[in-house]
Enzyme design. Structure first.
Site, short mmCIF file in Angstrom:
data_model
loop_
_atom_site.label_atom_id
_atom_site.label_comp_id
_atom_site.label_asym_id
_atom_site.label_seq_id
_atom_site.Cartn_x
_atom_site.Cartn_y
_atom_site.Cartn_z
N LYS A 191 0.89 -1.29 -0.03
CA LYS A 191 0.06 -0.14 -0.06
C LYS A 191 0.73 1.27 -0.21
O LYS A 191 1.97 1.25 0.65
CB LYS A 191 -0.98 -0.09 1.34
N THR A 222 -11.23 5.82 7.52
CA THR A 222 -11.85 6.60 6.28
C THR A 222 -12.31 5.34 5.32
O THR A 222 -13.17 5.41 4.51
CB THR A 222 -11.21 7.29 5.41
N THR A 225 -8.22 2.36 3.14
CA THR A 225 -6.92 1.02 2.78
C THR A 225 -7.83 -0.23 2.65
O THR A 225 -7.47 -0.94 1.44
CB THR A 225 -6.51 0.92 4.31
C1 R5P Z 1 -2.62 2.10 9.04
O1 R5P Z 1 -1.32 1.57 9.05
C2 R5P Z 1 -3.64 1.27 9.80
O2 R5P Z 1 -3.15 0.19 10.14
C3 R5P Z 1 -4.96 1.40 9.01
O3 R5P Z 1 -4.53 0.52 7.66
C4 R5P Z 1 -5.25 2.60 8.75
O4 R5P Z 1 -5.49 3.60 9.68
C5 R5P Z 1 -6.86 2.64 8.18
O5 R5P Z 1 -7.16 3.97 8.09
P1 R5P Z 1 -8.18 4.17 6.40
O6 R5P Z 1 -9.28 3.23 7.06
O7 R5P Z 1 -8.42 5.67 6.67
O8 R5P Z 1 -7.43 3.87 5.17
#
Ligand code: R5P
Length: 309
Positions: A191, A222, A225
Site C-alpha cells: 500500500k 476512512t 485502505t
Molecule cells: C494504518 O497503517 C492502519 O493500520 C490502518 O490501515 C489505517 O489507519 C486505516 O485507515 P483508513 O481506513 O483511513 O485507510
C-alpha cells in the site's frame, strides 16, 4: 483485598455497561460538565482506597476523549485511589510512532507521558496499532487482543483455509495471528498512502485467485485502505464473497458508505469504539468479555488468560 471500582468516561457507555455486567459490579459513572468555552469538567464518585479501572477509548473526537481521560485519571489520583488503571481499548495517536519527515512531532510518546503524568499506574489496550507502544511507556502495559473473539465469528463466515489478507505491510503480524486461528494462509497488499483519505494498492504478494479471502486490519478509519485492498483483490481474481475484519471501527467521514459500495459480504469490528453504524452488514462483536476477564485478573493480581504479548 482492595475494592474494585470501574469508572466510565463518556466515549463508550455501551462497552462500559457490558464490562460492568460481565464483572457483576456496579457502574461508577462520572458526571461530565462542559463549560461554555468547551473545557471539560468530570466529577467521579468516591474511589478512595479502591483499585480503579478508568474505561475510555480515545476514539473520535480523539482529543476530547483524550483530555477527558486525563482528567478522570487525575480525579482518581486526587481522590486517593489505591491503584489506577487506564483501560483504553482503542488507543488514539498510536499511529504516530515514528516521524516520516522533518519538523514532525512524535505523537505516541507524548500521549503516553501525559497518561502517566495524569496518574495512571498501568495501561490496558486492545490490539494497538504499534507494539512499540509498550516500549514508550514507563508504566506496565497489558495488551489484549480481539483476534480470538473475531476469529470465532469469522469461522462461521469462511471456509477452512481461506486467505487472510494484510492490506499493508504493517498488518502482516496481525494477519499471521488470524491465519493461525483460521488455519489459512496470508497474502499481503503493498500500500502507498496518498493522503489522509486516499491510498493506492500497488500489488499483492500471495495467491488469491479463486480463493475466499478475509481482509483484516487493526482499524478502519476512512475505509480507504480496505477499499484499495478489495479493488486490488478483485483485480487479482479473489472470490466475490469478501469479508473484512478489524478490531477498531472508527468509521470517520463517509467510511460506511464507502464500504457498502464495495459489495462485501460483511464487515466485522468490535465495540472497542462506540460503533453507531452497526447492522447486518457492519457486525459488532463485543470485546467486553475479554476486557472484563482482564480486569478481574489484574484486580486479583493473577496472570492474564490470553494476552496478545
Ligand atoms: C494504518 O497503517 C492502519 O493500520 C490502518 O490501515 C489505517 O489507519 C486505516 O485507515 P483508513 O481506513 O483511513 O485507510
Amino acid at each position: 483485598m482492595t475494592v474494585l471500582r470501574i469508572v466510565s468516561g463518556s466515549a463508550n457507555p455501551g462497552l462500559f455497561s457490558a464490562i460492568a455486567n460481565h464483572l457483576g459490579v456496579d457502574s461508577y459513572g462520572c458526571s461530565l460538565e462542559r463549560f461554555p468555552d468547551g473545557e471539560l469538567h468530570p466529577t467521579i464518585e468516591d474511589v478512595c482506597g479502591a483499585d480503579v479501572y478508568v474505561i475510555q477509548p480515545t476514539s473520535p473526537p480523539v482529543n476530547e476523549h483524550f483530555v477527558e481521560l486525563l482528567l478522570l485519571l487525575d480525579a482518581c489520583r486526587r481522590s486517593r485511589a489505591a491503584r489506577v488503571t487506564a483501560v483504553v481499548p482503542y488507543f488514539g495517536y498510536a499511529r504516530q510512532d515514528r516521524r516520516t519527515g522533518p519538523g514532525q512531532a512524535l505523537g505516541s510518546p507524548v500521549v503516553m507521558d501525559a497518561i502517566v503524568a495524569a496518574g495512571a499506574d498501568r495501561l490496558v489496550v486492545v490490539d494497538p496499532h504499534t507494539p512499540a507502544l509498550e516500549a514508550m511507556c514507563r508504566i506496565p502495559v497489558e495488551t489484549l487482543s480481539a483476534v480470538p473473539a473475531l476469529c470465532r465469528e469469522l469461522a462461521g463466515d469462511l471456509p477452512e483455509g481461506a486467505v487472510v489478507v494484510a492490506p499493508d505491510l504493517g498488518a502482516v503480524k496481525l494477519a499471521e495471528r488470524y491465519a493461525k486461528a483460521l488455519h489459512g494462509s496470508v497474502a499481503v497488499v503493498r500500500k502507498q498512502r496518498e493522503s489522509g483519505s486516499t491510498v493506492a494498492a500497488l500489488d499483492i504478494a500471495g495467491d488469491v485467485s479463486g480463493r475466499r479471502v478475509v481482509v483484516i486490519d487493526d482499524m478502519i478509519t476512512t475505509g480507504a485502505t480496505i477499499e484499495a485492498a478489495v479493488e486490488k483483490l478483485r483485480a487479482h481474481g479473489a472470490a466475490a464473497d469478501i469479508v473484512v475484519a478489524a478490531t477498531h471501527g472508527l468509521f470517520v467521514h463517509t467510511a460506511v458508505n464507502r464500504l457498502r459500495k464495495l459489495d462485501l459480504r460483511r464487515v466485522l469490528v468490535t465495540d472497542s469504539t462506540d460503533v453507531k453504524a452497526a447492522d447486518a452488514f457492519i457486525r459488532v462483536s463485543s470485546i467486553a468479555p475479554t476486557i472484563a476477564d482482564a480486569i478481574a485478573r489484574l484486580h486479583a493480581d493473577e496472570p492474564l488468560d490470553n494476552p496478545a504479548v
